[in-house]
Design an enzyme around this catalytic site. Sequence first.
Site, short mmCIF file in Angstrom:
data_model
loop_
_atom_site.label_atom_id
_atom_site.label_comp_id
_atom_site.label_asym_id
_atom_site.label_seq_id
_atom_site.Cartn_x
_atom_site.Cartn_y
_atom_site.Cartn_z
N CYS A 34 -29.02 -7.69 -18.65
CA CYS A 34 -30.10 -6.76 -18.99
C CYS A 34 -31.43 -7.24 -18.44
CB CYS A 34 -30.19 -6.56 -20.51
SG CYS A 34 -30.62 -8.05 -21.40
N CYS A 103 -28.56 -9.03 -28.13
CA CYS A 103 -29.99 -9.36 -28.20
C CYS A 103 -30.21 -10.43 -29.27
CB CYS A 103 -30.81 -8.11 -28.53
SG CYS A 103 -30.29 -6.64 -27.63
#
Length: 138
Positions: A34, A103
């Site tokens: 990402c 995350c």
Amino acid sequence: MLYSEKVLDHFSNPRNVGEIEDADGIGEIGNAKCGDIMKMYLKIDDNTITDVKFKTFGCGAAVATSSMATELIKGKSIDDALKLTNQAVVEALDGLPAVKIHCSVLAEQAVRAALSDYYTRQGIDPVPIVGEIKEPEE
Ligand code: FES
């Protein structure tokens, strides 16, 4: 609602944002997929995390999880900080969507990377204490 109130709160009003100039440990971790990056700064006195700040260049969940991670380790002992898991961060935020779990792994690993750096600076091999730092791959 995809995100909990707590996630939205920590995203719009993140705690402990910034840098510590005379930090005792700094950890940076990124996710190649990402492209998000987190940097964690620790001030450590007498085995206690007396201050912690972070900078996150990443998605909203990356900001919220790093903010929560700093709240969970501030004022705690190094031992407690080493026990911080991404699941604990997710629980403290009342959950995250499955695609955003990585995350929280980034936040966990950023704390560990900063602790590794702390031990390295003391001339202590961090691997037996902190383990290997892995960049999350999902
Ligand atoms: Fe990569 Fe959130 S999408 S850390």
